[in-house]
Motif scaffolding. Structure first.
Motif, PDB file in Angstrom:
ATOM      1  N   MET A  18       0.871  -1.132   0.183  1.00 40.57           N
ATOM      2  CA  MET A  18      -0.024   0.080   0.022  1.00 40.57           C
ATOM      3  C   MET A  18       0.854   1.240  -0.156  1.00 40.57           C
ATOM      4  N   GLU A  19       1.994   1.088   0.770  1.00 37.65           N
ATOM      5  CA  GLU A  19       2.789   2.464   0.662  1.00 37.65           C
ATOM      6  C   GLU A  19       3.546   2.494  -0.611  1.00 37.65           C
ATOM      7  N   PHE A  20       3.724   1.504  -1.227  1.00 39.44           N
ATOM      8  CA  PHE A  20       4.287   1.493  -2.470  1.00 39.44           C
ATOM      9  C   PHE A  20       3.337   2.238  -3.574  1.00 39.44           C
ATOM     10  N   LEU A  21       2.131   1.935  -3.372  1.00 35.03           N
ATOM     11  CA  LEU A  21       1.134   2.666  -4.377  1.00 35.03           C
ATOM     12  C   LEU A  21       0.853   3.997  -4.021  1.00 35.03           C
ATOM     13  N   LEU A  22       1.067   4.540  -2.575  1.00 35.99           N
ATOM     14  CA  LEU A  22       0.897   5.737  -2.229  1.00 35.99           C
ATOM     15  C   LEU A  22       2.018   6.589  -2.768  1.00 35.99           C
ATOM     16  N   ALA A  23       3.307   6.074  -2.712  1.00 37.65           N
ATOM     17  CA  ALA A  23       4.614   6.692  -3.055  1.00 37.65           C
ATOM     18  C   ALA A  23       4.595   6.894  -4.541  1.00 37.65           C
ATOM     19  N   PHE A  24       4.038   5.718  -5.226  1.00 39.33           N
ATOM     20  CA  PHE A  24       4.074   5.782  -6.747  1.00 39.33           C
ATOM     21  C   PHE A  24       3.160   7.135  -7.112  1.00 39.33           C
ATOM     22  N   ALA A  25       2.029   6.905  -6.713  1.00 43.70           N
ATOM     23  CA  ALA A  25       0.952   8.115  -6.930  1.00 43.70           C
ATOM     24  C   ALA A  25       1.611   9.639  -6.646  1.00 43.70           C
ATOM     25  N   LEU A  26       2.137   9.420  -5.505  1.00 38.60           N
ATOM     26  CA  LEU A  26       2.702  10.823  -5.211  1.00 38.60           C
ATOM     27  C   LEU A  26       3.767  11.454  -5.983  1.00 38.60           C
ATOM     28  N   THR A  27       4.490  10.346  -6.566  1.00 39.50           N
ATOM     29  CA  THR A  27       5.576  10.602  -7.235  1.00 39.50           C
ATOM     30  C   THR A  27       5.002  11.016  -8.703  1.00 39.50           C
ATOM     31  N   GLY A  28       4.107  10.302  -8.962  1.00 42.09           N
ATOM     32  CA  GLY A  28       3.623  10.642 -10.428  1.00 42.09           C
ATOM     33  C   GLY A  28       2.907  12.035 -10.249  1.00 42.09           C
ATOM     34  N   LEU A  29       2.277  12.401  -9.353  1.00 46.48           N
ATOM     35  CA  LEU A  29       1.611  13.801  -9.024  1.00 46.48           C
ATOM     36  C   LEU A  29       2.779  14.784  -9.050  1.00 46.48           C
ATOM     37  N   VAL A  30       3.994  14.548  -8.449  1.00 46.67           N
ATOM     38  CA  VAL A  30       4.676  15.626  -8.430  1.00 46.67           C
ATOM     39  C   VAL A  30       5.478  15.712  -9.634  1.00 46.67           C
ATOM     40  N   ALA A  31       5.505  14.513 -10.452  1.00 43.14           N
ATOM     41  CA  ALA A  31       6.193  14.806 -11.672  1.00 43.14           C
ATOM     42  C   ALA A  31       5.366  15.373 -12.485  1.00 43.14           C
ATOM     43  N   THR A  32       3.897  15.327 -12.820  1.00 42.97           N
ATOM     44  CA  THR A  32       3.139  15.879 -13.501  1.00 42.97           C
ATOM     45  C   THR A  32       2.586  17.210 -13.263  1.00 42.97           C
ATOM     46  N   SER A  33       2.871  17.561 -12.014  1.00 39.02           N
ATOM     47  CA  SER A  33       2.175  18.884 -11.333  1.00 39.02           C
ATOM     48  C   SER A  33       2.567  20.116 -12.157  1.00 39.02           C
ATOM     49  N   GLY A  34       3.913  20.182 -12.858  1.00 45.59           N
ATOM     50  CA  GLY A  34       4.259  21.362 -13.499  1.00 45.59           C
ATOM     51  C   GLY A  34       3.156  21.352 -14.897  1.00 45.59           C
ATOM     52  N   TRP A  35       3.008  20.388 -15.510  1.00 51.09           N
ATOM     53  CA  TRP A  35       2.088  20.137 -16.680  1.00 51.09           C
ATOM     54  C   TRP A  35       0.663  20.657 -16.123  1.00 51.09           C
ATOM     55  N   ILE A  36       0.207  20.097 -15.045  1.00 54.44           N
ATOM     56  CA  ILE A  36      -1.202  20.495 -14.627  1.00 54.44           C
ATOM     57  C   ILE A  36      -1.292  21.912 -14.318  1.00 54.44           C
ATOM     58  N   ALA A  37      -0.274  22.569 -13.635  1.00 51.43           N
ATOM     59  CA  ALA A  37      -0.201  23.908 -13.250  1.00 51.43           C
ATOM     60  C   ALA A  37      -0.051  24.764 -14.622  1.00 51.43           C
ATOM     61  N   TRP A  38       0.535  24.223 -15.574  1.00 48.74           N
ATOM     62  CA  TRP A  38       0.775  25.024 -17.016  1.00 48.74           C
ATOM     63  C   TRP A  38      -0.661  24.891 -17.707  1.00 48.74           C
ATOM     64  N   ALA A  39      -1.146  23.615 -17.442  1.00 44.77           N
ATOM     65  CA  ALA A  39      -2.739  23.610 -18.114  1.00 44.77           C
ATOM     66  C   ALA A  39      -3.566  24.464 -17.660  1.00 44.77           C
ATOM     67  N   GLY A  40      -3.490  24.420 -16.503  1.00 47.37           N
ATOM     68  CA  GLY A  40      -4.475  25.496 -15.680  1.00 47.37           C
ATOM     69  C   GLY A  40      -4.425  27.112 -15.835  1.00 47.37           C
ATOM     70  N   VAL A  41      -3.044  27.476 -16.016  1.00 50.49           N
ATOM     71  CA  VAL A  41      -2.800  28.790 -16.331  1.00 50.49           C
ATOM     72  C   VAL A  41      -3.106  29.122 -17.799  1.00 50.49           C
ATOM     73  N   ARG A  42      -2.893  28.159 -18.652  1.00 53.10           N
ATOM     74  CA  ARG A  42      -3.122  28.497 -20.029  1.00 53.10           C
ATOM     75  C   ARG A  42      -4.517  28.340 -20.195  1.00 53.10           C
ATOM     76  N   GLY A  43      -5.330  27.416 -19.512  1.00 55.96           N
ATOM     77  CA  GLY A  43      -7.020  27.737 -19.734  1.00 55.96           C
ATOM     78  C   GLY A  43      -7.591  28.844 -19.074  1.00 55.96           C
ATOM     79  N   TRP A  44      -6.789  29.280 -18.009  1.00 52.89           N
ATOM     80  CA  TRP A  44      -7.373  30.729 -17.515  1.00 52.89           C
ATOM     81  C   TRP A  44      -7.076  31.771 -18.444  1.00 52.89           C
ATOM     82  N   SER A  45      -5.838  31.867 -19.192  1.00 52.80           N
ATOM     83  CA  SER A  45      -5.586  32.921 -19.871  1.00 52.80           C
ATOM     84  C   SER A  45      -6.509  33.025 -21.033  1.00 52.80           C
ATOM     85  N   ARG A  46      -6.726  31.671 -21.642  1.00 51.75           N
ATOM     86  CA  ARG A  46      -7.474  31.428 -22.964  1.00 51.75           C
ATOM     87  C   ARG A  46      -9.171  31.794 -22.352  1.00 51.75           C
TER      88      ARG A  46
END
Length: 73
Positions: A1-29
């Motif tokens: 279970m800890e492995f899945l949580l760590a995996f999900a957290l790592t994935g979220l951290v790795a993609t958070s820049g793209w998520i933030a970029w998409a949010g900012v781009r959507g807001w500006s559009r």
């Protein structure tokens, strides 16, 4: 279970820049689109106002022409 949580957290951290970029781009559009709509409405109102002014000018010209042709009235 800890492995899945760590995996999900790592994935979220790795993609958070793209998520933030998409949010900012959507807001500006969205902001740009609202601005374009406001400009289009203002342009449309200006065109309607110009048409009304032209209509009044034509009515005045017609009246002046009538007065010139029929001075007895």
């Amino acid at each position: 279970m800890e492995f899945l949580l760590a995996f999900a957290l790592t994935g979220l951290v790795a993609t958070s820049g793209w998520i933030a970029w998409a949010g900012v781009r959507g807001w500006s559009r969205l902001r740009d689109r609202r601005h374009e709509v406001r400009l289009a409405r203002a342009r449309s109102a200006a065109q309607i106002h110009q048409a009304e002014l032209r209509q009044a000018e034509l009515a005045n010209e017609t009246y002046q022409d009538f007065v010139r042709r029929h001075p007895e009235r």
